[in-house]
Write a protein that holds these residues in place. Structure first.
Motif, short mmCIF file in Angstrom:
data_model
loop_
_atom_site.label_atom_id
_atom_site.label_comp_id
_atom_site.label_asym_id
_atom_site.label_seq_id
_atom_site.Cartn_x
_atom_site.Cartn_y
_atom_site.Cartn_z
N SER A 1 6.61 1.31 1.75
CA SER A 1 7.43 2.38 1.20
C SER A 1 6.93 2.70 -0.20
N GLY A 2 7.11 3.93 -0.59
CA GLY A 2 6.78 4.33 -1.95
C GLY A 2 7.87 3.89 -2.92
N ARG A 3 9.05 3.62 -2.39
CA ARG A 3 10.17 3.16 -3.22
C ARG A 3 10.80 1.93 -2.57
N LYS A 4 10.63 0.81 -3.19
CA LYS A 4 11.14 -0.46 -2.65
C LYS A 4 12.65 -0.44 -2.47
N GLU A 5 13.35 0.35 -3.31
CA GLU A 5 14.80 0.42 -3.24
C GLU A 5 15.28 0.90 -1.87
N GLU A 6 14.49 1.79 -1.24
CA GLU A 6 14.84 2.28 0.10
C GLU A 6 14.97 1.12 1.08
N VAL A 7 14.06 0.19 0.97
CA VAL A 7 14.04 -0.95 1.88
C VAL A 7 15.15 -1.93 1.53
N THR A 8 15.30 -2.24 0.25
CA THR A 8 16.29 -3.24 -0.15
C THR A 8 17.72 -2.77 0.05
N GLU A 9 17.94 -1.47 0.20
CA GLU A 9 19.28 -0.98 0.53
C GLU A 9 19.70 -1.46 1.92
N LYS A 10 18.75 -1.50 2.85
CA LYS A 10 19.03 -1.91 4.22
C LYS A 10 18.75 -3.39 4.47
N LEU B 1 -1.34 -1.50 14.32
CA LEU B 1 -0.68 -0.22 14.51
C LEU B 1 -0.14 0.24 13.17
N VAL B 2 -0.59 1.41 12.70
CA VAL B 2 -0.14 1.97 11.44
C VAL B 2 0.79 3.14 11.77
N ILE B 3 2.08 2.97 11.48
CA ILE B 3 3.07 4.01 11.73
C ILE B 3 3.44 4.62 10.39
N ASP B 4 2.89 5.78 10.12
CA ASP B 4 3.12 6.47 8.84
C ASP B 4 2.90 7.96 9.05
N ASP B 5 3.79 8.78 8.49
CA ASP B 5 3.64 10.23 8.65
C ASP B 5 2.57 10.80 7.72
N SER B 6 2.05 9.97 6.82
CA SER B 6 1.00 10.43 5.92
C SER B 6 -0.39 10.12 6.49
N ARG B 7 -1.14 11.17 6.75
CA ARG B 7 -2.50 11.00 7.25
C ARG B 7 -3.35 10.27 6.20
N VAL B 8 -3.06 10.50 4.93
CA VAL B 8 -3.80 9.86 3.84
C VAL B 8 -3.64 8.33 3.91
N ILE B 9 -2.40 7.86 4.11
CA ILE B 9 -2.16 6.42 4.20
C ILE B 9 -2.85 5.84 5.42
N GLN C 1 12.32 -12.36 4.46
CA GLN C 1 11.98 -13.65 5.05
C GLN C 1 10.99 -13.55 6.20
N TYR C 2 11.11 -12.52 7.04
CA TYR C 2 10.31 -12.49 8.26
C TYR C 2 9.34 -11.33 8.36
N PHE C 3 9.16 -10.58 7.30
CA PHE C 3 8.16 -9.52 7.29
C PHE C 3 7.61 -9.38 5.88
N ALA C 4 6.43 -8.79 5.80
CA ALA C 4 5.81 -8.55 4.50
C ALA C 4 6.21 -7.16 4.02
N PHE C 5 6.08 -6.93 2.74
CA PHE C 5 6.36 -5.61 2.18
C PHE C 5 5.22 -5.24 1.25
N VAL C 6 4.79 -3.99 1.32
CA VAL C 6 3.79 -3.49 0.37
C VAL C 6 4.25 -2.12 -0.12
N GLU C 7 4.18 -1.95 -1.42
CA GLU C 7 4.61 -0.69 -2.01
C GLU C 7 3.43 0.28 -2.04
N LYS C 8 3.69 1.52 -1.62
CA LYS C 8 2.63 2.54 -1.60
C LYS C 8 2.62 3.26 -2.94
N PRO C 9 1.47 3.69 -3.38
CA PRO C 9 0.14 3.45 -2.83
C PRO C 9 -0.32 2.02 -3.15
N PHE C 10 -1.17 1.48 -2.31
CA PHE C 10 -1.63 0.11 -2.49
C PHE C 10 -3.14 0.08 -2.50
N GLU C 11 -3.67 -1.01 -3.03
CA GLU C 11 -5.12 -1.21 -3.05
C GLU C 11 -5.49 -2.21 -1.97
#
Length: 192
Positions: free
Chosen positions: A83-92, A7-15, A98-108
């Protein structure tokens, strides 16, 4: 028939299109363009993996993440935050994740596949470490774990172990805060 459902939950059709193009044809890609639709598809679609953008319309990725963690049936689904900005995630959610992966957009493709593998491994680790009444499960959903009445309360040893874990985490947080302060000070000096 698809062997895996992501399941890909993203408001960007491109992603969403990019993920579909990068993964093999035997992987079913289900799409959601906002948090409300995504949460509905998580609850009703039984995905094997959730790719969740952190900033979403209607319900943010942070809110979706919290809902998933509260639900004992959903919290062990492998999760990959994007996320396009990792700081958004690390603020919360402070690192290390530990229990989820993170990938910064855009990714290959290589980053995407690596993050998917990481999410799967972390979900397995979470399942092993957190049977019903564990610290993270209790922190994520205190009312859910005790409401079933299936087990008794936590033993004294478990409570002490939790206290030690909390103390250790607080020490780590304090160290990270100190490092962050030093980093901010350094950056301010460089900007002068």
């Amino acid at each position: 028939m698809a062997s895996q459902k992501i399941l890909v939950i993203d408001d960007s059709r491109v992603i969403r299109r990019m993920v579909k193009d990068m993964l093999p044809a035997n992987v079913e890609i289900v799409e959601a363009k906002d948090g409300v639709e995504g949460l509905d598809k998580i609850r009703n679609g039984h995905p094997n993996l959730i790719m969740l953008d952190f900033l979403l319309p209607k319900k943010s990725g942070w809110e979706v993440y919290q809902e998933v963690q509260k639900d004992p049936k959903l919290r062990f689904i492998p999760l990959m935050l994007m996320s396009g900005r990792k700081e958004e995630v690390t603020e919360k959610l402070p690192e290390p994740f530990q229990y989820f992966a993170f990938v910064e957009k855009p990714f290959e493709k290589k980053q995407l596949v690596g993050a998917i593998k990481d999410a799967m491994q972390k979900a397995q680790k979470k399942k092993k470490e957190q049977p019903q009444g564990s610290p993270a499960a209790a922190a994520a959903a205190p009312a859910q774990d005790t409401a079933g009445g299936g087990g008794g309360g936590a033993s004294t040893a478990e409570v002490e172990a939790l206290k030690k874990q909390v103390a250790q985490m607080q020490t780590e947080i304090n160290g990270l805060k100190k490092q962050m302060g030093q980093l901010v000070k350094f950056i301010k000096q460089k900007l002068k």
